[in-house]
Design a protein around this motif. Structure first.
Motif, mmCIF file in Angstrom:
data_model
loop_
_atom_site.group_PDB
_atom_site.id
_atom_site.type_symbol
_atom_site.label_atom_id
_atom_site.label_comp_id
_atom_site.label_asym_id
_atom_site.label_seq_id
_atom_site.Cartn_x
_atom_site.Cartn_y
_atom_site.Cartn_z
ATOM 1 N N VAL A 1 -10.173 -0.155 6.862
ATOM 2 C CA VAL A 1 -10.396 -0.335 5.431
ATOM 3 C C VAL A 1 -9.110 -0.842 4.799
ATOM 4 N N ARG A 2 -9.168 -2.028 4.247
ATOM 5 C CA ARG A 2 -8.021 -2.526 3.497
ATOM 6 C C ARG A 2 -7.939 -1.779 2.162
ATOM 7 N N THR A 3 -6.749 -1.520 1.698
ATOM 8 C CA THR A 3 -6.562 -0.784 0.445
ATOM 9 C C THR A 3 -5.878 -1.680 -0.575
ATOM 10 N N PHE A 4 -5.885 -1.209 -1.819
ATOM 11 C CA PHE A 4 -5.178 -1.919 -2.886
ATOM 12 C C PHE A 4 -3.686 -1.594 -2.863
ATOM 13 N N GLU A 5 -3.305 -0.631 -2.006
ATOM 14 C CA GLU A 5 -1.903 -0.214 -1.943
ATOM 15 C C GLU A 5 -1.200 -0.957 -0.806
ATOM 16 N N GLU A 6 -1.136 -2.266 -0.911
ATOM 17 C CA GLU A 6 -0.456 -3.037 0.135
ATOM 18 C C GLU A 6 1.011 -2.620 0.193
ATOM 19 N N PRO A 7 1.604 -2.615 1.400
ATOM 20 C CA PRO A 7 1.011 -3.051 2.680
ATOM 21 C C PRO A 7 0.426 -1.888 3.484
ATOM 22 N N ARG A 8 -0.626 -1.221 2.965
ATOM 23 C CA ARG A 8 -1.247 -0.107 3.679
ATOM 24 C C ARG A 8 -2.657 -0.472 4.095
ATOM 25 N N VAL A 9 -2.997 -0.114 5.315
ATOM 26 C CA VAL A 9 -4.359 -0.259 5.819
ATOM 27 C C VAL A 9 -4.785 1.092 6.379
ATOM 28 N N ASP A 10 -6.007 1.519 6.069
ATOM 29 C CA ASP A 10 -6.521 2.801 6.546
ATOM 30 C C ASP A 10 -7.440 2.613 7.742
ATOM 31 N N VAL A 11 -7.370 3.551 8.666
ATOM 32 C CA VAL A 11 -8.307 3.606 9.783
ATOM 33 C C VAL A 11 -9.068 4.924 9.653
ATOM 34 N N ARG A 12 -10.365 4.828 9.368
ATOM 35 C CA ARG A 12 -11.201 6.033 9.256
ATOM 36 C C ARG A 12 -11.764 6.368 10.622
ATOM 37 N N LEU A 13 -11.692 7.656 10.978
ATOM 38 C CA LEU A 13 -12.140 8.069 12.306
ATOM 39 C C LEU A 13 -12.663 9.495 12.243
ATOM 40 N N PRO A 14 -13.476 9.906 13.217
ATOM 41 C CA PRO A 14 -14.011 11.268 13.230
ATOM 42 C C PRO A 14 -12.892 12.306 13.217
ATOM 43 N N ALA A 15 -13.143 13.411 12.520
ATOM 44 C CA ALA A 15 -12.123 14.450 12.375
ATOM 45 C C ALA A 15 -11.656 14.960 13.732
ATOM 46 N N GLY A 16 -10.343 15.089 13.882
ATOM 47 C CA GLY A 16 -9.755 15.689 15.065
ATOM 48 C C GLY A 16 -9.724 14.824 16.302
ATOM 49 N N THR A 17 -10.017 13.518 16.172
ATOM 50 C CA THR A 17 -10.094 12.682 17.376
ATOM 51 C C THR A 17 -8.792 11.961 17.700
ATOM 52 N N VAL B 1 -8.368 10.147 8.063
ATOM 53 C CA VAL B 1 -7.922 8.803 7.707
ATOM 54 C C VAL B 1 -6.487 8.631 8.206
ATOM 55 N N LEU B 2 -6.274 7.631 9.040
ATOM 56 C CA LEU B 2 -4.941 7.292 9.526
ATOM 57 C C LEU B 2 -4.408 6.172 8.635
ATOM 58 N N GLU B 3 -3.377 6.484 7.867
ATOM 59 C CA GLU B 3 -2.785 5.501 6.963
ATOM 60 C C GLU B 3 -1.643 4.773 7.672
ATOM 61 N N LEU B 4 -1.746 3.463 7.766
ATOM 62 C CA LEU B 4 -0.732 2.637 8.427
ATOM 63 C C LEU B 4 0.000 1.835 7.352
ATOM 64 N N ILE B 5 1.282 2.089 7.197
ATOM 65 C CA ILE B 5 2.079 1.405 6.183
ATOM 66 C C ILE B 5 3.028 0.437 6.892
ATOM 67 N N GLY B 6 2.782 -0.866 6.735
ATOM 68 C CA GLY B 6 3.557 -1.878 7.434
ATOM 69 C C GLY B 6 4.676 -2.442 6.590
ATOM 70 N N HIS B 7 5.399 -3.383 7.169
ATOM 71 C CA HIS B 7 6.415 -4.104 6.414
ATOM 72 C C HIS B 7 5.758 -5.139 5.515
ATOM 73 N N ASP B 8 4.543 -5.516 5.850
ATOM 74 C CA ASP B 8 3.721 -6.378 4.996
ATOM 75 C C ASP B 8 2.266 -6.088 5.348
ATOM 76 N N ASP B 9 1.357 -6.661 4.563
ATOM 77 C CA ASP B 9 -0.059 -6.362 4.763
ATOM 78 C C ASP B 9 -0.546 -6.830 6.128
ATOM 79 N N HIS B 10 -0.049 -7.955 6.590
ATOM 80 C CA HIS B 10 -0.490 -8.493 7.876
ATOM 81 C C HIS B 10 -0.127 -7.554 9.024
#
Length: 317
Positions: A260-276, A230-239
């Protein structure tokens, strides 16, 4: 002879509802097998069949080497069960409850009192040992119920959501007891709503949904096969976090990834195959496009996320 739990093709209908639909389950001696699933998936029905409290409509089950349908008394003599709700006698003291269970298990008076004292100490109930149990708190009654299931060392122990209502120290104490019993060779069947508990204790997990097994394996295997990274992207805002995720999925060759949008704004997760993919590759890609984030993190999928992927929100009862 399989001395743990071995079940195949279990089916059970209640009216027009199929609670179990060809369930297979195997828990070896000296291991903890966790049975996970949403509410109404069939976990408690499975436990009730394996402990002789219900009969399956079809299929076979062996517990401690005995056929559950053909030899229920032998099964009962070989197992212990802690159900979802504490089942202690409120008119007896804590000590009297445990002594009574020990006597029913054919222990002598002196041995029954000795074992009761051991369990009262282990579950931190010595100070309340001679109080009537209807005066106990819910957590104390739960600990006493767990102690009662361990008056004898069973070949197979069934724990149906055992830590519901327990505080963290009591929960940790139960975990220690489960590990000790496993190391002594007991086969343990655990149902729980706390996925951290399964992750900590289970040697193997069977995930059931709508009465059938949808996945089976060690916690690590389930995370690797059905999860990945899971690549967690934490932005300055949700957008900004969402736009960064969309760019990575569309431009960086992550065709198998999902956002995958999360309840922990402003974080969005990117799920991807392991090690890619790596954090460095993400930073380089986003920097090249002038997309700025507050932070980027890479982690393995949690068991909670595997659970969400494999279970479906169809109607349950």
């Amino acid at each position: 002879m399989h001395l743990g739990v071995l079940a195949s093709g279990l089916r059970r209908d209640f009216g027009g509802h199929r609670a179990l639909d060809g369930l297979d389950l195997r828990v070896a001696p000296g291991t903890v097998g966790a049975l996970l699933g949403p509410n109404g998936a069939g976990k408690t029905t499975t436990v009730r069949i394996l402990t002789t409290l219900e009969r399956a409509d079809s299929g076979q089950a062996f517990v401690a080497g005995f056929d559950v349908a053909a030899a229920p008394l032998a099964v009962r003599a070989s197992i212990s069960l802690t159900g979802q709700y504490a089942a202690v006698d409120g008119d007896l003291t804590g000590r009297e409850n445990l002594v009574m269970i020990a006597r029913l298990r054919h222990r002598g008076r002196r041995e029954a009192r000795r074992r009761a004292d051991e369990l009262l100490d282990r579950f931190q109930l010595t100070g309340a040992a001679d109080r009537i149990t209807r005066t106990y708190s819910g957590g104390m009654r739960r600990r006493l119920d767990l102690a009662a299931s361990l008056v004898t060392t069973p070949k197979v122990l069934f724990l149906d959501e055992p830590t519901t209502g327990l505080d963290p120290p009591s929960r940790d104490g139960l975990w220690d007891v489960v590990r000790e019993l496993r190391d002594q060779g007991t086969a343990i069947v655990l149902t729980t709503q706390y996925l951290e508990e399964a992750d900590q204790l289970a040697d193997r997990i069977t995930l059931i949904d709508h009465g059938t097994a949808v996945a089976d394996g060690t916690p690590a295997e389930l995370k690797a096969v059905y999860g990945g990274d899971v690549l967690e992207l934490i932005g300055h805002d949700d957008h900004s976090a969402y736009q960064a995720a969309k760019h990575l999925v569309s431009r960086a060759g992550l065709g198998e990834a999902s956002i995958v949008r999360t309840f922990e704004e402003p974080r969005v997760d990117v799920r991807l195959p392991a090690g890619t993919y790596s954090v460095w590759a993400a930073v380089r890609e986003l920097s090249g496009e002038g997309i700025e984030l507050r932070d980027i993190r890479l982690r393995r999928t949690s068991l909670d996320e595997v659970f969400a992927v494999l279970t479906t929100p169809k109607s349950r009862s």
